[in-house]
Design a protein around this motif. Structure first.
Motif, mmCIF file in Angstrom:
data_model
loop_
_atom_site.group_PDB
_atom_site.id
_atom_site.type_symbol
_atom_site.label_atom_id
_atom_site.label_comp_id
_atom_site.label_asym_id
_atom_site.label_seq_id
_atom_site.Cartn_x
_atom_site.Cartn_y
_atom_site.Cartn_z
ATOM 1 N N VAL A 73 0.828 -1.222 0.000
ATOM 2 C CA VAL A 73 0.000 0.000 0.000
ATOM 3 C C VAL A 73 0.862 1.272 0.000
ATOM 4 C CG1 VAL A 73 -1.699 1.333 1.307
ATOM 5 C CG2 VAL A 73 -2.047 -1.111 0.924
ATOM 6 N N PRO A 74 1.818 1.420 0.946
ATOM 7 C CA PRO A 74 2.627 2.649 0.879
ATOM 8 C C PRO A 74 3.423 2.766 -0.419
ATOM 9 C CG PRO A 74 3.414 1.201 2.645
ATOM 10 C CD PRO A 74 2.143 0.613 2.131
ATOM 11 N N LEU A 75 3.919 1.644 -0.909
ATOM 12 C CA LEU A 75 4.723 1.692 -2.129
ATOM 13 C C LEU A 75 3.894 2.152 -3.329
ATOM 14 C CD1 LEU A 75 7.354 1.027 -3.651
ATOM 15 C CD2 LEU A 75 6.490 -1.281 -3.936
ATOM 16 N N VAL A 76 2.729 1.546 -3.489
ATOM 17 C CA VAL A 76 1.885 1.919 -4.635
ATOM 18 C C VAL A 76 1.480 3.389 -4.520
ATOM 19 C CG1 VAL A 76 -0.383 1.557 -5.691
ATOM 20 C CG2 VAL A 76 1.037 -0.395 -5.090
ATOM 21 N N ILE A 149 -18.112 2.179 -10.145
ATOM 22 C CA ILE A 149 -18.428 3.025 -8.979
ATOM 23 C C ILE A 149 -17.497 2.655 -7.830
ATOM 24 C CG2 ILE A 149 -20.196 3.626 -7.255
ATOM 25 C CD1 ILE A 149 -22.298 3.066 -9.406
ATOM 26 N N GLY A 150 -17.261 1.345 -7.672
ATOM 27 C CA GLY A 150 -16.430 0.873 -6.557
ATOM 28 C C GLY A 150 -14.984 1.316 -6.635
ATOM 29 N N MET A 151 -14.559 1.856 -7.789
ATOM 30 C CA MET A 151 -13.164 2.301 -7.896
ATOM 31 C C MET A 151 -12.918 3.600 -7.150
ATOM 32 S SD MET A 151 -12.519 1.481 -11.892
ATOM 33 C CE MET A 151 -11.354 2.787 -12.088
ATOM 34 N N PHE A 152 -13.997 4.324 -6.832
ATOM 35 C CA PHE A 152 -13.833 5.625 -6.183
ATOM 36 C C PHE A 152 -14.009 5.483 -4.672
ATOM 37 C CE2 PHE A 152 -14.417 6.479 -10.529
ATOM 38 C CZ PHE A 152 -13.683 7.630 -10.778
ATOM 39 N N PRO A 153 -12.995 5.859 -3.902
ATOM 40 C CA PRO A 153 -13.084 5.666 -2.454
ATOM 41 C C PRO A 153 -13.878 6.792 -1.801
ATOM 42 C CG PRO A 153 -10.931 6.559 -3.038
ATOM 43 C CD PRO A 153 -11.692 6.398 -4.322
ATOM 44 N N MET A 165 -6.854 -1.922 -4.040
ATOM 45 C CA MET A 165 -5.865 -1.367 -4.963
ATOM 46 C C MET A 165 -6.458 -0.369 -5.952
ATOM 47 S SD MET A 165 -2.778 -1.575 -4.851
ATOM 48 C CE MET A 165 -2.593 -2.909 -3.730
ATOM 49 N N LEU A 166 -7.636 -0.679 -6.520
ATOM 50 C CA LEU A 166 -8.196 0.242 -7.520
ATOM 51 C C LEU A 166 -8.522 1.591 -6.893
ATOM 52 C CD1 LEU A 166 -10.514 -2.051 -9.686
ATOM 53 C CD2 LEU A 166 -8.219 -1.234 -10.193
ATOM 54 N N GLN A 167 -9.064 1.557 -5.663
ATOM 55 C CA GLN A 167 -9.390 2.828 -4.988
ATOM 56 C C GLN A 167 -8.109 3.607 -4.652
ATOM 57 O OE1 GLN A 167 -11.956 2.110 -1.628
ATOM 58 N NE2 GLN A 167 -13.706 1.650 -2.943
ATOM 59 N N ILE A 168 -7.076 2.881 -4.247
ATOM 60 C CA ILE A 168 -5.815 3.570 -3.932
ATOM 61 C C ILE A 168 -5.252 4.209 -5.203
ATOM 62 C CG2 ILE A 168 -3.435 3.259 -3.108
ATOM 63 C CD1 ILE A 168 -4.492 0.942 -1.380
ATOM 64 N N ILE A 169 -5.349 3.481 -6.316
ATOM 65 C CA ILE A 169 -4.839 4.022 -7.581
ATOM 66 C C ILE A 169 -5.585 5.317 -7.947
ATOM 67 C CG2 ILE A 169 -4.738 3.605 -10.089
ATOM 68 C CD1 ILE A 169 -4.135 0.669 -9.469
#
Ligand code: ASP
Length: 444
Positions: A73-76, A149-153, A165-169
């Motif tokens: 998570v921190p790396l991405v 829709i789920g990609m947006f946090p 991962m998708l939300q973090i991206i």
């Protein structure tokens, strides 16, 4: 640096892996199936399984996987922010995303089509008489709308905590764009993130150098527990999946790479070795992200502005190896249950398997959950999964190696197309760049 020491990380991982396989096989032969081997040592009995397999090696293996996951998570987040704000023209982002997603979907569709064709040709399920003794709960494939829709946090910290991962991206991309637009304040914060990136990449290399021990522990526990009796009826299924996986890695990817970039595919495959070993032993594309990022940027020459985006994206949405298993498994299960699938059913399988991979993270065994969605979609009994579960762990390891090779191939193609690629790094004969710990900065 001479060639021998330069090769050491890959070599050490292979040694750790082989030693683990040998020791695990010895334990397997020595230990009773559900019990322990007690060696009397005067005052107390020494339990071999309890101390080594369930103790020492379990702890070593799990700490290795957990510490790789700890970095993800921190790396991405950090490297993607650095990547985005170093893109001078942020409107390029759409094009890069389009290219990457297009290639990811295309390679997955090719993979599953080859798999279905091979399985229909060889018919691994004909004449197999098995009953499924494992029940498996189905989950419905998420609809495309839900996935988007789920990609947006709604809460980025929740996304971090869950490792979505998708939300973090999405959050990192937006944050990076805002940094690029924020003038002087943006420049200051970009500098800080670059420093963070430098530090976290060091941590990646340190942990990668512990891999030989982690891999040794993982392989020992795995091979102690692996039951070869489950192979019986499944040997043809196993061999078909394995053959298509190898074909995809050593033929489809090299051809696509050569056609789209003109680069030497042999160099590419060679430089993928360490990362493929990581994927093989962890069976998780997600946990392999640190190594995939390291390889694509330091050995294959792709700029971080591309790799920091396409690698985590690929680990989540691109699973060609998994799609191959699903293609063969669907045909196998249909044959065992004597169900005839029509051409429309097969098209359904291709579409569902490709879409299912978008919403599911690359972690061990997730391929079976996706398979449940595919089977349900074409009306095959989901219990069929119980038939193949016995040999799935080994296939999971191989298909994860294929998954990360696919992510890296697409990363190179997009990097080259965007001019964010250093061919001299790609061509350099030192394929261990980025694996070594640089102690120069340490003071006495
Ligand atoms: N383990 C695979 C991965 O992480 C997913 C799967 O096929 O189960 O890529």
């Amino acid at each position: 640096m001479n060639k021998e020491s330069a090769n050491s990380l890959t070599r050490r991982i292979v040694i750790g892996m082989i030693a683990g396989i040998i020791l695990g096989t010895i334990f397997q032969a020595m230990l009773p199936e559900d019990g322990d081997l007690l060696i009397p040592l005067g005052l107390f009995d020494f339990a071999v399984r309890g101390f080594f397999v369930d103790g020492l090696f379990e702890i070593g293996g799990q700490i290795f996987i957990t510490s790789l996951k700890m970095l993800v998570v921190p790396l991405v987040f950090i490297s993607l922010i650095c990547g985005t704000c170093s893109l001078t023209d942020t409107s390029k982002l759409g094009r890069i995303g389009g290219r990457a997603i297009g290639l990811y979907l295309m390679t997955t569709a090719i993979a599953i089509t080859i798999a279905i064709a091979a399985a229909l040709l060889i018919s691994p399920g004909d004449g197999v008489n098995m009953t499924a003794d494992v029940t498996f709960a189905t989950k419905e494939a998420p609809s495309l709308t839900q996935v988007i829709i789920g990609m947006f946090p709604s809460n980025p910290f929740d996304a971090f905590a869950k490792g979505n991962m998708l939300q973090i991206i999405v959050f990192a991309l937006l944050f990076g764009i805002a940094i690029a637009l924020a003038g002087e304040a943006g420049e200051r914060i970009a500098k800080t993130f670059e420093d963070f990136n430098e530090v976290i990449m060091r941590l990646v290399v340190i942990l990668m150098n512990l891999a030989p021990y982690g891999v040794f522990c993982l392989m020992t526990t795995l091979f102690t527990e692996l039951s070869l009796a489950t192979f019986g009826n499944l040997i043809v299924y196993f061999m078909v999946v394995l053959a298509v996986l190898l074909l995809h890695a050593f033929l489809t990817y090299p051809i696509i790479l050569k056609l789209l970039t003109g680069l030497n595919p042999v160099t590419f495959i060679k430089k993928m070795r360490t990362t493929a070993l990581f994927a093989f032993s962890t069976a998780s594309s997600n946990a392999t992200i640190p190594s995939t990022l390291n390889t694509t940027t330091k050995k294959l020459g792709v700029n971080n502005s591309i790799a920091s985006f396409t690698v985590p994206l690929g680990a989540t949405i691109n699973m060609d190896g998994t799609a191959i298993m699903q293609g063969v498994a669907t045909v196998f299960i249909a044959q065992v249950f004597n169900v005839d699938l029509s051409v429309t059913d097969f098209l359904m399988v291709i579409v569902t398997a490709t879409l299912a991979s978008i919403g599911t993270a690359g972690v061990p065994g997730v391929g079976l959950i996706m398979l449940a969605m595919v089977l349900a979609q074409v009306g095959l009994p989901v219990e069929g999964i119980g038939l193949i579960i016995g040999v799935d762990r080994l296939l999971d390891m191989v298909r994860t190696a294929v998954n990360v090779t696919g992510d890296s191939m697409v990363t190179v193609v997009v990097g080259k197309a965007e001019g964010q690629f250093d061919q001299s790094v790609f061509n350099s004969s030192d394929d261990t760049n980025g694996d070594r710990i640089d102690f120069h900065h340490l003071k006495d």
